[in-house]
Write an enzyme that holds these catalytic residues in place. Structure first.
Site, PDB file in Angstrom:
ATOM      1  N   PHE A 263      42.471  43.284  50.248  1.00 46.20           N
ATOM      2  CA  PHE A 263      41.114  42.770  50.068  1.00 46.20           C
ATOM      3  C   PHE A 263      40.598  42.958  48.655  1.00 46.20           C
ATOM      4  CE2 PHE A 263      39.818  47.162  50.582  1.00 46.20           C
ATOM      5  CZ  PHE A 263      38.555  47.253  50.004  1.00 46.20           C
ATOM      6  N   LYS A 264      41.179  43.893  47.908  1.00 43.39           N
ATOM      7  CA  LYS A 264      40.716  44.145  46.542  1.00 43.39           C
ATOM      8  C   LYS A 264      40.887  42.910  45.648  1.00 43.39           C
ATOM      9  CE  LYS A 264      40.136  48.478  47.728  1.00 43.39           C
ATOM     10  NZ  LYS A 264      40.767  49.642  47.129  1.00 43.39           N
ATOM     11  N   ASP A 265      41.796  42.003  46.026  1.00 47.48           N
ATOM     12  CA  ASP A 265      42.010  40.799  45.225  1.00 47.48           C
ATOM     13  C   ASP A 265      40.757  39.926  45.148  1.00 47.48           C
ATOM     14  OD1 ASP A 265      44.752  41.152  44.525  1.00 47.48           O
ATOM     15  OD2 ASP A 265      45.347  40.530  46.541  1.00 47.48           O
TER      16      ASP A 265
END
Length: 547
Positions: free
Chosen positions: A127-129
């Protein structure tokens, strides 16, 4: 007292002059560009918007694509005088063109009232993308503008330093690799990230990327990052930038998928109408992902409650239960599946190694941002002017954080403060054993494979649905692809005869990754050593560029 957060009467419906301030009160009236490039405020606090804008026309966004929705949300926080709307659209479109799913963050229906938001379709399967692809392009945009007509050492060369418990590092590296005028240094705790996560970082060989394996915990790495920002020598010799969720742009980008998933639910469920309440459940370590939901709620999205799902590193769960924020030394060894011998053990530093390592965090940095809003709301009860309330909130947060640093805890907080926190949030604690059981149960019933962090979220979601009206829809955030945590997945599903990890889970991008050439530097848990290492490598990098 406001029912939907603090100072609603003062919130603006537009932000052509949106400015930012520090949670600790000594840094204020900052531009968006300043807070993005600085990351951490000069007083050690975190940047927050002076006003949370009301998205009065949010229902009109229901049919927008993810990038177009991002443009509407972000435009409320970024002045067009800083980034013209056409430029912001280009930055956003470039950022999300790298995602594999057409919807960017697709919503998957699991059971009657449980939905899973898949946030792992970006370049590094985490999800950090969503935030770091955007942040990388923001850095590039600001640096091109600052360096127009400049040459050599006169150019603004940004030295990005970050700490990771797993996914932030690779996402930051993939967002910044090869970008001009940026050096990126990512610290990760030796032996405390998954093999795939480590390989994703260390196999990126771009000359501006530097991986540091630090002998310590994630919190130690995070402390080094904060010490770098507060150090006179580092600031004199380096232009520091942050990629951790202390950087406001990270939170801003994540607000978008709360709106996007709400609209996706409305489109897929005929009984769910725009305006209906929904509950979000978020596996939480550093509190950034769920904090974005708090901003979405404050902007007007009908979120009934945000559920914090922690693993056995449960400082947040204990705060919501007691009102006291306290570091805690874990004393009991883990026993799940023999893990007491294999690594998931209690440690004297208070961080327990679990099956969901990205959440193995002792102190949640972004919680400071929520504390400021809670303190502001409490200050409002004195019926003083806005500036006085802001000053009081900053002073209260500074005191709490000072107590945390010197004594390892603060609180219990005032009952009204805890009451406000409970108005918007609930919390759940999920053990390793429950994590494994949730992965197994979900696979047996639905043939869907969860990673351990997402399993923590689903376990908490199931508890929430049992306590609430069955018509209340729940969206649980899935934060990583299960292939990034093969050990936990295979442990949970080892008795499932038809399960084949390589065939059913493993992406082609991961095949052979751990055997590729790597570049990594080992470092002691010592801020000064790391500082000198960073200075030396930046200097060598600039010399190689002819600067």
């Amino acid at each position: 007292m406001a029912t939907n957060g603090v100072h609603n009467a003062k919130e603006e419906t537009h932000t052509t002059s949106q400015r930012y301030l520090s949670t600790r009160g000594d840094d204020y009236d900052c531009s968006f560009e300043e807070v993005v490039l600085k990351g951490l405020a000069s007083d050690g606090g975190l940047y927050i918007p002076e006003h949370i804008p009301q998205a009065s026309s949010w229902q009109s966004w229901k049919d927008l694509s993810f990038p177009d929705l991002a443009l509407e949300v972000m435009s409320l926080y970024i002045s067009p005088a800083e980034i013209p709307r056409s430029d912001l659209k280009k930055i956003i479109d470039t950022s999300y063109s790298t995602f594999r799913a057409p919807e960017t963050t697709p919503l998957v229906h699991l059971t009657d009232n449980i939905h899973l938001l898949e946030l792992f379709h970006g370049p590094t399967f985490a999800f950090k993308d969503v935030a770091l692809q955007f942040l990388g392009n923001l850095f590039e945009y600001f640096l091109v503008r600052k360096n127009e007509g400049k040459t050599g050492r006169d150019r603004h060369h940004l030295t990005v330093v970050g700490a990771t418990s797993g996914d932030t590092g690779s996402a930051a590296i993939y967002g910044l690799r090869g970008k001009k005028d940026v050096s990126v240094f990512i610290m990760f705790p030796t032996g405390r990230v998954s093999p795939v996560q480590e390989a994703q970082m260390t196999t990126v060989l771009d000359k501006n990327v530097h991986c540091l394996s630090v002998d310590g915990t994630f919190d130690d790495c995070q402390d080094i990052v904060k010490a770098m920002f507060g150090d006179e020598d580092a600031n004199k010799n380096l232009k520091l930038g942050a990629v951790n969720s202390i950087n406001w742009a990270r939170i801003l980008a994540q607000i978008v998928y709360y709106f996007h998933s709400y609209f996706a639910l409305a489109k897929s469920n005929a009984e769910f109408k725009l305006g209906d309440q929904v509950r979000f459940v978020v596996p939480t370590g550093n509190f950034g992902d769920i904090l974005a939901g708090y901003f979405a709620k404050r902007m007007g999205l009908p979120i009934e409650r945000l559920v914090i799902a922690t693993n056995e590193n449960d400082i947040l769960d204990r705060f919501w239960k007691t009102g006291k924020y306290e570091k805690q030394v874990a004393k009991e060894p883990a026993t799940v599946g023999g893990l007491a011998e294999d690594g998931a053990q209690a440690h004297p530093d208070g961080v327990k190694e679990t099956l969901s390592p990205a959440m193995d965090i002792l102190v949640s940095s972004n919680f400071e941002r929520l504390l400021w809003f809670l303190a502001y709301e409490f200050a409002e009860t004195a019926k003083m002017d806005t500036e006085w309330n802001k000053k009081q909130a900053g002073q209260e947060v500074s005191k709490w954080l000072k107590d945390l640093k010197t004594t390892g805890s603060f609180g219990p907080v005032y009952q009204d403060v805890l009451k406000s926190a409970k108005r918007d949030f609930e919390s759940e604690r999920v053990t390793d054993e429950q994590t494994l059981e949730t992965i197994k149960d979900t696979y047996q019933k639905l043939k869907y494979v969860l990673d351990p962090h997402s399993a923590v979220g689903i376990a908490a979601t199931q508890r929430s649905t049992e306590r609430n009206d069955k018509s209340l829809q729940h969206i649980s955030l899935s934060t990583a692809h299960p292939a990034k945590f093969s050990g936990a997945v295979e442990m949970a599903l080892k008795e499932e005869k038809e399960f084949d990890f390589a065939k059913q889970v493993l992406p082609t991008e991961f095949i052979g990754l751990e055997q590729q050439e790597k570049r990594v530097t080992t470092a002691p848990n010592d801020f000064k050593h790391v500082r000198e290492l960073v200075k030396k490598q930046v200097d060598e990098e600039l010399k190689a560029l002819g600067y």
